[in-house]
Design a protein around this motif. Structure first.
Motif, PDB file in Angstrom:
ATOM      1  N   THR A 160      -5.575  -4.259  -7.762  1.00  0.00           N
ATOM      2  CA  THR A 160      -6.822  -3.519  -7.934  1.00  0.00           C
ATOM      3  C   THR A 160      -6.861  -2.337  -6.978  1.00  0.00           C
ATOM      4  OG1 THR A 160      -7.917  -4.961  -6.332  1.00  0.00           O
ATOM      5  CG2 THR A 160      -8.110  -5.568  -8.663  1.00  0.00           C
ATOM      6  N   ALA A 161      -7.641  -1.344  -7.335  1.00  0.00           N
ATOM      7  CA  ALA A 161      -7.775  -0.157  -6.494  1.00  0.00           C
ATOM      8  C   ALA A 161      -8.774  -0.420  -5.380  1.00  0.00           C
ATOM      9  CB  ALA A 161      -8.234   1.027  -7.338  1.00  0.00           C
ATOM     10  N   PRO A 162      -8.549   0.142  -4.188  1.00  0.00           N
ATOM     11  CA  PRO A 162      -9.528  -0.023  -3.110  1.00  0.00           C
ATOM     12  C   PRO A 162     -10.795   0.770  -3.403  1.00  0.00           C
ATOM     13  CG  PRO A 162      -7.789   1.477  -2.435  1.00  0.00           C
ATOM     14  CD  PRO A 162      -7.377   0.930  -3.768  1.00  0.00           C
ATOM     15  N   TYR A 163     -11.876   0.393  -2.733  1.00  0.00           N
ATOM     16  CA  TYR A 163     -13.153   1.111  -2.872  1.00  0.00           C
ATOM     17  C   TYR A 163     -12.916   2.587  -2.598  1.00  0.00           C
ATOM     18  CZ  TYR A 163     -18.066   2.325  -2.156  1.00  0.00           C
ATOM     19  OH  TYR A 163     -19.314   2.910  -2.242  1.00  0.00           O
ATOM     20  N   GLY A 164     -13.431   3.462  -3.484  1.00  0.00           N
ATOM     21  CA  GLY A 164     -13.222   4.903  -3.357  1.00  0.00           C
ATOM     22  C   GLY A 164     -12.216   5.448  -4.345  1.00  0.00           C
ATOM     23  N   TYR A 165     -11.460   4.539  -4.997  1.00  0.00           N
ATOM     24  CA  TYR A 165     -10.434   4.944  -5.960  1.00  0.00           C
ATOM     25  C   TYR A 165     -10.571   4.140  -7.256  1.00  0.00           C
ATOM     26  CZ  TYR A 165      -7.767   7.257  -2.193  1.00  0.00           C
ATOM     27  OH  TYR A 165      -7.355   8.070  -1.163  1.00  0.00           O
ATOM     28  N   GLU A 166      -9.938   4.651  -8.295  1.00  0.00           N
ATOM     29  CA  GLU A 166      -9.731   3.870  -9.519  1.00  0.00           C
ATOM     30  C   GLU A 166      -8.254   3.951  -9.890  1.00  0.00           C
ATOM     31  OE1 GLU A 166     -11.513   5.310 -13.078  1.00  0.00           O
ATOM     32  OE2 GLU A 166     -11.216   7.433 -12.599  1.00  0.00           O
ATOM     33  N   VAL A 181     -12.825   8.317  -6.777  1.00  0.00           N
ATOM     34  CA  VAL A 181     -14.170   8.160  -7.348  1.00  0.00           C
ATOM     35  C   VAL A 181     -15.125   8.856  -6.374  1.00  0.00           C
ATOM     36  CG1 VAL A 181     -15.944   6.534  -8.095  1.00  0.00           C
ATOM     37  CG2 VAL A 181     -13.517   5.962  -8.394  1.00  0.00           C
ATOM     38  N   ASP A 182     -15.689   9.988  -6.779  1.00  0.00           N
ATOM     39  CA  ASP A 182     -16.387  10.889  -5.854  1.00  0.00           C
ATOM     40  C   ASP A 182     -17.510  10.211  -5.073  1.00  0.00           C
ATOM     41  OD1 ASP A 182     -14.758  13.022  -6.471  1.00  0.00           O
ATOM     42  OD2 ASP A 182     -16.015  13.706  -8.120  1.00  0.00           O
ATOM     43  N   ASN A 183     -18.406   9.493  -5.772  1.00  0.00           N
ATOM     44  CA  ASN A 183     -19.546   8.904  -5.053  1.00  0.00           C
ATOM     45  C   ASN A 183     -19.101   7.830  -4.063  1.00  0.00           C
ATOM     46  OD1 ASN A 183     -18.818   7.287  -7.300  1.00  0.00           O
ATOM     47  ND2 ASN A 183     -20.776   6.220  -7.223  1.00  0.00           N
ATOM     48  N   GLU A 184     -18.055   7.061  -4.400  1.00  0.00           N
ATOM     49  CA  GLU A 184     -17.536   6.053  -3.472  1.00  0.00           C
ATOM     50  C   GLU A 184     -16.777   6.710  -2.317  1.00  0.00           C
ATOM     51  OE1 GLU A 184     -16.977   2.318  -6.613  1.00  0.00           O
ATOM     52  OE2 GLU A 184     -15.231   3.193  -5.627  1.00  0.00           O
ATOM     53  N   ALA A 185     -16.063   7.798  -2.621  1.00  0.00           N
ATOM     54  CA  ALA A 185     -15.316   8.499  -1.576  1.00  0.00           C
ATOM     55  C   ALA A 185     -16.260   9.062  -0.512  1.00  0.00           C
ATOM     56  CB  ALA A 185     -14.476   9.616  -2.191  1.00  0.00           C
TER      57      ALA A 185
END
Length: 526
Positions: A160-166, A181-185
Motif C-alpha cells: 500500500t502507498a504511505p499517507y500522502g501518496y497513491e 495526493v495534494d491534500n494529504e501531502a
C-alpha cells in the motif's frame, strides 16, 4: 462413507485469474464434484481456503481438516493436487502424511487415488510433497529476485502507498510508482514543519512540537487519517521516519524474525531504520535536509527505559476514565514521596489523578459492601433453596420436553394415518388442529421453564462460586505481594471500573478520597 472436498488457491491460480481464466475455486469445485459423482462418493463438507499461507499454522481450514482426519471423520479427501495439502517445511509435510496414514484416509485427485496403507502410494505421496516444497522454494526465490530487481530499479514494491501518496501503474511501465495526493501531502509537510522548525510564538521565537502535540493539533483541526480515525502519536512517528517522503524507498524495514521460545516458534517484526534504501521513481514531498533533521531530532530524544517487565499496576486493564472512556494508567508521582498514581493518559481530559493505593483501598471496601447488599437483595428462602429449586426446574424442563416430543410424534403419526387412509380429511384436520394448539402451549411453557431454570442456575453459581470468590479477595487482598496475582483476582470478578475526580486535594490531604468509582461485577446474569 463420507468424503471431504478441500479447495485452495495457489499463486499460479491468482495469476491465471488475472489473465481472465475464471474464478479458481469455482472451477476446481466443479471438477471435483464431477469426479465425486463419477466415483459415487458422497461429499459431506467442502472447505475453501481463502487465505494464502506457506505453513499449516496460517491456514485455519487446513488445521480443521487435519483434526477431523486424525479423528477418523472422513473416508477420504478430494483435492485437485497433492500440493494443495502441504507446501510447508518438512515438519508440516510429516504432519500431513502421518494424519492420513494413521487414520487410513484416502486422498482422491483427478489423476490418482492415494491409499495411505499402500506402500507405493505412500512413497509417491511423500515424494510429491517433497517436490512441492522444492518447487515452492524455487518460485519464491524467483519472485524475491524480481522484487529486489524492481526495488533497485526504483519501482514501488510495497503493498500500500504511505499517507500522502497513491500507488499507480502507468501504461507501458514495468512496475508501480507513487503519485502525490495534494491534500494529504499538505498534512505531511505540516507534520515535518512542526517537528523540525516549530510554530512562531508571540515573542518571535519558534516552539517545536513533539509527536503528541502534533497529533493533538491534527485532531483539533478535525483532519482525519487515511483510515478515517483520529491520529495517534505512533502514526506521527511512523510518518517522520519514513524515507518515502524524501523520495526514497526502503527494503526489509520490518523483516520477519523467528525465534524458538518455550518450544514454539514466535515471529516478530522489529523496525530497522538502517535497512537498504534507494531513490524511488516518484516525487518527494519534503527535502532530504528536512528528513535528515527530523531523524536527528527523533534519535536525540531519550528512550524511556523500564527497569522491569513485571506488572506494576494491580488495576491494569480495569479502571477507565469516566469523562473520556480512556483506560487509565499507572504513573509515578512527581512528589518527594514518589508514590504511584492512576491517571488518564488523554492530554485533553480534565479528570484528576489519585494515589493508586487509595483507589485500591476504596475498591476493596466497595466490593465488601456490594457482596453484602447483593445477598440481602434476595429473599432468604430463594437464597437457601437455590440448589433445590434448580433440580426442581430441571425436572420440570425435562418433563415438558418429553411432553413436547410426544405431541410432535403424535402430529407426525396423524399425517401417516391420513396417508394410509385410516383418517378422513376432516378427522385429520381436527386432530392436527388440536395437536398444534397443544404443541404451541407446551412450547410456550417450556420457554418459561427454561428461563426460570437459567435464573436458578445463575443464583446457584453466585452462591456456590461468585460470592465466595469476592469474599476471599476482600479477606486476602492486602496479604498478597504479587501484583500479577492481585490483578488476576480482580479481573476474575470485575468487568471494569469507572473513575472520576473533579477537584484537587488540598496540601496535606493526599489521603482524602474525594473521587468516585463505579465498578461492574461479573455477576452471573439472571
Amino acid at each position: 462413507m463420507s468424503y471431504l472436498m478441500y479447495l485452495r488457491k495457489s499463486r499460479a491460480d491468482k495469476e491465471a485469474e488475472a489473465r481472465g481464466e475464471g474464478e479458481t475455486l469455482a472451477r476446481h469445485e466443479q471438477i471435483l464434484s464431477e469426479l465425486a459423482a463419477k466415483m459415487d462418493l458422497p461429499i459431506g463438507a467442502t472447505y475453501k481456503e481463502i487465505v494464502s499461507g506457506e505453513t499449516i499454522s496460517s491456514r485455519p481450514k487446513m488445521q480443521q481438516l487435519l483434526i477431523e482426519v486424525m479423528q477418523g471423520q472422513w473416508d477420504g479427501v478430494l483435492v485437485m493436487e497433492i500440493e494443495r495439502l502441504a507446501r510447508g517445511d518438512t515438519k508440516d509435510q510429516g504432519t500431513v502424511a502421518e494424519a492420513f496414514k494413521f487414520s487410513n484416509t484416502k486422498i482422491i485427485t483427478p489423476i490418482k487415488t492415494y491409499d495411505p496403507l499402500n506402500e507405493y502410494d505412500e512413497e509417491y505421496f511423500e515424494f510429491n510433497l517433497f517436490m512441492s516444497r522444492r518447487e515452492y522454494k524455487t518460485i519464491n526465490r524467483r519472485i524475491q529476485r524480481g522484487r529486489v530487481a524492481a526495488f533497485q530499479d526504483g519501482w514501488y514494491i510495497a503493498g500500500t502507498a504511505p499517507y500522502g501518496y497513491e500507488k499507480i501503474k502507468r501504461k507501458g511501465d514495468k512496475g508501480y510508482t507513487l503519485d502525490i495526493v495534494d491534500n494529504e501531502a499538505q498534512v505531511v509537510r505540516m507534520i515535518y514543519d512542526l517537528y523540525t522548525h516549530g510554530e512562531l510564538q508571540d515573542d518571535g521565537s519558534y516552539l517545536r512540537f513533539g509527536s503528541y502535540q502534533i497529533k493533538d493539533r491534527l485532531n483539533d483541526l478535525h483532519i482525519q487519517s487515511r483510515s478515517g480515525s483520529t491520529w495517534s502519536a505512533a502514526t506521527i512517528i511512523d510518518i517522520l521516519r519514513n524515507p518515502a517522503y524524501a523520495g526514497y524507498q526502503r527494503w526489509s524495514w520490518r523483516k520477519v524474525q523467528k525465534k524458538l521460545v518455550g518450544g514454539n516458534i514466535v515471529e516478530s517484526r522489529p523496525k530497522n531504520d538502517d535497512c537498504p534504501k534507494v531513490k524511488g521513481r516518484f516525487e518527494a514531498i519534503i527535502t532530504d535536509e528536512q528528513f535528515e533533521l527530523a531523524q536527528k531530532i527523533r534519535e536525540g530524544k531519550p528512550t524511556p527505559i523500564r527497569s522491569t517487565n513485571a506488572l506494576q499496576n494491580p488495576l491494569s486493564g480495569l479502571v477507565y476514565c469516566e469523562k473520556c472512556g480512556t483506560l487509565m494508567t499507572r504513573q509515578p508521582s512527581n512528589t518527594k514521596d514518589h508514590y504511584p498514581v492512576l491517571r488518564c493518559p488523554n492530554s485533553k481530559c480534565t479528570n484528576i489523578s489519585a494515589p493508586l493505593y487509595l483507589i485500591e483501598q476504596k475498591l476493596i471496601e466497595g466490593l465488601a459492601e456490594w457482596a453484602d447488599e447483593y445477598e440481602l437483595n434476595w429473599p432468604k428462602k430463594d437464597w437457601e433453596d437455590t440448589e433445590i429449586s434448580t433440580a426442581t426446574y430441571q425436572h420440570s424442563v425435562d418433563s415438558m420436553q418429553g411432553k413436547l416430543d410426544t405431541i410432535t410424534k403424535q402430529l407426525s403419526a396423524a399425517y401417516d394415518l391420513l396417508e394410509q387412509g385410516i383418517y378422513t380429511l376432516q378427522i385429520f384436520q381436527e386432530r392436527r388442529s388440536t395437536l398444534e394448539n397443544q404443541k404451541e402451549e407446551t412450547e410456550t411453557e417450556l420457554q418459561r421453564l427454561n428461563r426460570e431454570l437459567e435464573i436458578s442456575q445463575a443464583r446457584a453459581r453466585a452462591k456456590r462460586e461468585f460470592l465466595p470468590t469476592i469474599r476471599h479477595i476482600v479477606d486476602t487482598y492486602w496479604t498478597i505481594d504479587d501484583v500479577f496475582v492481585k490483578n488476576t483476582m480482580l479481573k476474575e470478578v470485575l468487568e471494569k471500573v469507572d473513575y472520576l475526580k473533579t477537584e484537587r486535594n488540598k496540601k496535606g490531604g493526599r489521603g482524602n478520597a474525594n473521587f468516585s468509582i463505579y465498578f461492574y461485577p461479573r455477576v452471573p446474569k439472571f
